[in-house]
Design an enzyme around this catalytic site. Structure first.
Site, short mmCIF file in Angstrom:
data_model
loop_
_atom_site.label_atom_id
_atom_site.label_comp_id
_atom_site.label_asym_id
_atom_site.label_seq_id
_atom_site.Cartn_x
_atom_site.Cartn_y
_atom_site.Cartn_z
N ASP A 190 -0.66 2.12 0.92
CA ASP A 190 -0.09 0.92 0.66
C ASP A 190 0.35 0.82 -0.89
O ASP A 190 -0.26 0.88 -1.65
CB ASP A 190 -1.29 -0.17 0.71
CG ASP A 190 -0.63 -1.68 1.24
OD1 ASP A 190 0.56 -1.67 0.97
OD2 ASP A 190 -1.62 -2.52 1.54
N ASP B 65 6.24 -1.02 3.18
CA ASP B 65 5.35 -0.52 2.20
C ASP B 65 3.85 -0.13 2.47
O ASP B 65 3.11 -0.12 1.55
CB ASP B 65 5.07 -1.92 0.96
CG ASP B 65 4.57 -2.92 1.93
OD1 ASP B 65 4.33 -3.14 3.17
OD2 ASP B 65 4.00 -4.04 0.96
N GLU B 66 3.70 0.20 3.66
CA GLU B 66 2.60 0.93 4.15
C GLU B 66 2.73 1.64 5.24
O GLU B 66 3.59 1.45 6.25
CB GLU B 66 1.48 -0.29 4.37
CG GLU B 66 1.75 -1.49 5.39
CD GLU B 66 0.48 -2.36 5.68
OE1 GLU B 66 -0.59 -1.74 5.79
OE2 GLU B 66 0.84 -3.33 5.95
#
Length: 411
Positions: free
Chosen positions: A14, A108-109
């Site tokens: 993350d 983003d993850e």
């Protein structure tokens, strides 16, 4: 050397305060200061904030006006989704050099299954540290990594290790890790479900784990009760599923005040069509269908769509279709709160034959937009844009492309 994470094959990676971190990378003078990414104005909403801003209680989805009351010294930046998408693509490409089993959850993850990477890169802890170092070296941002035997526990571990950390939860440690956590930590426990569980006196995951599954099912429903009971005992059989190509992409904007001027709506549709087309080109996709979303002042929302004869990634073509869809609504100065443009039915550009037009010029609109993309990569978003959009910054919005104030030089 013994495996430091025996039984752990799933990583959850993350990015830390992703949008805000990318902005600080672009504006190094803001490092160590509170930075908020989001829309300005009365309807602006925070999309990301640095940890310096979070220390004041700022969080995503909070109205920007409230965030600034909590943290008056924060710098508010409007955001640049094209840039964040580009950084995300580079990070995901890095992950795929580690393992082909990468399941992105958002920009983003992602989950990674590293069960087949040990011989080449070491145990999962070494792989997690390798990823953290490479993300920082190549992108100038930090990430947090959770290592576990299941997706659920790995995600919780990465959250607990933030920011810029790594946490391993071995199979023998799962109960000790899970059971002290609040029930709200479980996937599927939203505000309403949490309220029900708290009324039953179930405050921790351990409390919930020791309640019979049938009792939970009576309280929150058959499926949800069974799901929560399994998670409370660390049982999550889902595998990491490599990502499938995006089926749609788009952009939308909430106006600072309700708008009833068709010219303003047309200008916003052009802006959103340009943004959407840029995303298509950045991912090598074409769209078959263009849709619009219109939300009125009373929050009533309608959508309309049209399938194109030939797939495209050209902003002008998306705009022409979106404008035609809007004009066909026949609105008589209706007050509009939000508009959006979406590209659906995406196909791979490299695998799609392009229709040649008889008598067409050698270089057309698409070449101009590709040149604009190149300029944006070099000089920043908005370096080249249609003349109609010049001065658009006076109408702030709430999305990542909302035009809030830029920081003063040297701030």
């Amino acid at each position: 050397m013994p495996d430091r994470a025996a039984g752990c094959t799933v990583l959850h990676v993350d990015m830390d305060a992703f949008f805000a971190s990318v902005e600080v990378r672009r504006h190094p003078e803001l490092a160590g200061t509170p930075v908020i990414v989001g829309g300005a104005g009365n309807r602006g909403v925070v999309t990301s904030a640095t940890y310096e801003a979070r220390a004041y209680g700022v969080h995503s989805a909070m109205p920007t006006s409230r965030a600034l009351r909590l943290c008056p010294t924060a710098t508010v930046l409007p955001g640049d989704l094209a840039l964040y998408t580009e950084v995300s693509r580079s990070v995901m490409a890095l992950f795929r050099t580690i393992t082909p089993l990468v399941e992105p959850l958002s920009l983003d993850e992602a989950f990674l299954d590293v069960s087949g990477s040990g011989r080449r890169l070491g145990d999962p802890v070494a792989i997690g540290e390798h990823i953290r170092a490479r993300v920082f070296d190549e992108q100038g941002i930090t990430c947090s990594v959770g290592v576990a035997g299941s997706k659920f526990v790995a995600k919780l571990a990465s959250t607990r290790s933030k920011p810029d950390g790594l946490m391993v939860v071995r199979p023998a440690e799962v109960m000790d890790f899970l059971h002290p956590l609040p029930v709200g930590a479980l996937w599927g426990v939203g505000a309403k479900t949490e309220e029900v569980l708290l009324r039953l006196g179930l405050r921790t995951v351990g409390d919930l784990a020791h309640v019979p599954a049938r009792t939970l099912q009576r309280a929150v429903g058959q499926a949800a009760g069974a799901h929560l009971h399994e998670l409370a005992w660390g049982r999550d059989p889902r595998r990491v599923v490599p990502d499938e190509p995006d089926r749609s992409t788009g952009a939308e904007e909430t106006f600072g005040t309700d708008v009833d001027d068709p010219q303003v709506i047309h200008r916003e549709l052009l802006h959103l069509a340009e943004r959407t087309a840029g995303r298509l080109r950045s991912t090598g996709s074409l769209t078959r269908t263009v849709s619009i979303k219109v939300r009125f002042a009373d929050f009533t929302t309608i959508t309309r769509s049209r399938t194109l004869k030939v797939p495209t990634d050209v902003g002008q073509e998306l705009y022409d279709t979106a404008r035609a869809l809007f004009d066909a609504l026949g609105l008589d100065r209706a007050r509009i709160r939000l508009v959006g443009v979406r590209a659906e039915g995406l196909v791979d550009a490299d695998a799609t034959a392009r229709q040649l037009e008889l008598g067409a010029r050698e270089h057309g609109r698409r070449d101009a937009e590709l040149a604009a993309d190149a300029a944006a990569r070099r000089f920043g978003a908005g370096a080249v844009r249609p003349a109609t959009l010049l001065g658009r910054g006076r109408t702030p919005g709430t999305g990542p492309a909302g035009r809030g104030p830029r920081p003063a030089a040297g701030r």
